[in-house]
Design a protein around this motif. Structure first.
Motif, PDB file in Angstrom:
ATOM      1  N   LYS A  71      75.960  46.091 -48.157  1.00 19.43           N
ATOM      2  CA  LYS A  71      76.527  44.752 -48.019  1.00 19.43           C
ATOM      3  C   LYS A  71      77.394  44.365 -49.217  1.00 19.43           C
ATOM      4  O   LYS A  71      77.929  43.257 -49.268  1.00 19.43           O
ATOM      5  N   ASN A  72      77.519  45.281 -50.181  1.00 19.76           N
ATOM      6  CA  ASN A  72      78.321  45.008 -51.370  1.00 19.76           C
ATOM      7  C   ASN A  72      79.801  44.806 -51.006  1.00 19.76           C
ATOM      8  O   ASN A  72      80.390  45.613 -50.284  1.00 19.76           O
ATOM      9  N   ILE A  73      80.388  43.734 -51.488  1.00 19.31           N
ATOM     10  CA  ILE A  73      81.798  43.441 -51.222  1.00 19.31           C
ATOM     11  C   ILE A  73      82.622  43.977 -52.387  1.00 19.31           C
ATOM     12  O   ILE A  73      82.673  43.373 -53.466  1.00 19.31           O
ATOM     13  N   TRP A  75      85.873  44.388 -52.944  1.00 13.47           N
ATOM     14  CA  TRP A  75      87.104  43.730 -53.378  1.00 13.47           C
ATOM     15  C   TRP A  75      86.887  42.322 -53.902  1.00 13.47           C
ATOM     16  O   TRP A  75      87.775  41.726 -54.525  1.00 13.47           O
ATOM     17  N   ASN A  78      82.002  42.958 -56.664  1.00 15.10           N
ATOM     18  CA  ASN A  78      81.417  44.302 -56.718  1.00 15.10           C
ATOM     19  C   ASN A  78      80.262  44.330 -57.721  1.00 15.10           C
ATOM     20  O   ASN A  78      80.466  44.151 -58.925  1.00 15.10           O
ATOM     21  N   GLU A  90      85.129  51.536 -51.952  1.00 18.25           N
ATOM     22  CA  GLU A  90      84.816  51.436 -50.535  1.00 18.25           C
ATOM     23  C   GLU A  90      84.685  52.794 -49.876  1.00 18.25           C
ATOM     24  O   GLU A  90      83.853  52.988 -48.982  1.00 18.25           O
TER      25      GLU A  90
END
Length: 384
Positions: A71-73, A75, A78, A90
């Motif tokens: 679920k780490n975003i 952009w 992080n 990614e």
């Protein structure tokens, strides 16, 4: 035993991360990944989060550290680091998700092979109990420490799918009753009138049917209380010692599902193993047989509990150690692989030393009380 053919998994020690030197190590900017110390909540409706892949495929995850990764975003915010330095990208996140998905798909397909083909033949309550044990075992072993080894990610996906499928089956069964009323049978077929019999039919000679003799019912095996070892040592200490079987944190350290759930069950277990003086009555004398099916990983702890009981009781009553080993062999499934009771006795000291370290390491209340009792064993030299 489960997951015998799963690579990077040992039924006794769990996930195998020995081959970690050539693969990255992941962690969060919030700190190292910690195990989930909470017991699985069977009362929640659905304790899993859906993860979508780019091509429409999806899987469900409950392991909190894997959820942080998937679920780490990248952009926006992080929080996942590689080798404590480089932020994850990614492309690598998607690669890890693919390994997990491959294991997840295999785990879903092999579910009934893992819980055993006899599952479908069990009674309803037996199915529920088996699923609860299986779910607990999966939950205990589902821990991502941070080693991004492809085989480990695959194994975690496999175990996660087993947990999801097990919980799905359990949720469908938990509210059912063993004897549900049958639906009313409605006759929807036309009534056909049979022709009347002839006035003087030919007599038919009946041939007697010979039935095979009924098999004799098995005799109920009575328990000989002479096989119960008499305890002269204070029963409360022995009880506190054996209550380590209820310690959740200790079970997690041993990577085994918790078998006993209440102090009453521990007293019943002790009532099948040991007899007390009539005046003490700390636990009931049980005259029924009950073979405890437990994970092989319990072997070290059971050796410790029985060896400590033997040592403490010896200060009051001399009973050969071999008698205590016979109780292990005849009452607990982890010892069914031993050919003789003597083999258990020869390995008992080494195995109990391993268990002492785990009891001391556990932060559970039952383990702490048991460790105080272990300090009373004359030949044990324990840490304070």
């Amino acid at each position: 035993m489960y997951f015998l053919n799963l690579k990077s998994f040992n039924p006794v020690t769990g996930i195998d991360t020995d081959n970690h030197s050539k693969y990255p190590f992941l962690e969060s900017t919030d700190g190292l990944f910690e195990p989930d110390d909470f017991e699985f909540n069977f009362n929640r409706s659905f304790s899993f989060e859906r993860i979508e892949l780019n091509d429409g495929r999806s899987f469900y995850v409950s392991e909190p550290n894997l959820l942080k990764v998937f679920k780490n975003i990248v952009w926006a915010d992080n929080k996942i680091l590689i080798n404590n330095i480089t932020p994850i990208d990614e492309t690598y996140t998607n690669e890890l998700a693919e390994h997990f998905y491959d294991g997840y798909s295999a785990g879903t397909a092999q579910f009934y092979n893992e819980i055993g083909q006899t599952f479908l033949l069990l009674m309803l309550e037996q199915k529920k109990q088996l699923l609860r044990d299986f779910i607990t075992y999966c939950h205990t072993n589902l821990y991502f420490e941070g080693f991004a080894i492809p085989e480990v990610i695959y194994a975690l996906g496999y175990i996660q799918a087993s947990l999801v499928k097990g919980f799905q089956d359990y949720s469908n069964l938990k509210d059912l009753k063993e004897t549900a009323p049958l639906p009313t049978v409605v006759n929807v077929y036309p009534v056909i009138k049979m022709p009347k019999p002839e006035a003087n039919p030919e007599p038919v000679t009946e041939v007697p049917i010979e039935y095979p003799p009924k098999p004799a019912l098995p005799k109920t095996q009575a328990v000989d209380f002479n096989n119960h070892i008499s305890l002269q040592y204070p029963a409360n200490d022995i009880f506190q010692l054996w209550c380590t079987l209820l310690d959740v944190q200790l079970c997690q350290l041993m990577q085994v599902p918790k078998v006993f759930s209440s102090e009453i069950e521990i007293k019943e277990l002790l009532g099948r193993l040991f007899k007390l003086d009539e005046q003490e009555q700390f636990w009931p004398a049980i005259d029924s047989l009950h073979y405890c099916q437990m994970a092989p990983g319990y072997q070290n702890l059971l050796c410790l509990l029985m060896h400590a009981t033997y040592k403490l009781n010896t200060t009051y009553l001399k009973v050969p150690q071999l008698k205590y080993c016979e109780l292990l062999k005849t009452n607990f499934s982890p010892f069914e692989t031993y050919d003789s009771v003597g083999d258990i006795q020869r390995n008992m000291t080494k195995k109990k030393d391993t268990a002492i370290n785990l009891v001391h390491k556990s932060g559970g209340s039952y383990a702490k009380k048991a460790y105080k009792v272990l300090k009373k064993v004359p030949t044990y030299i324990l840490k304070s």
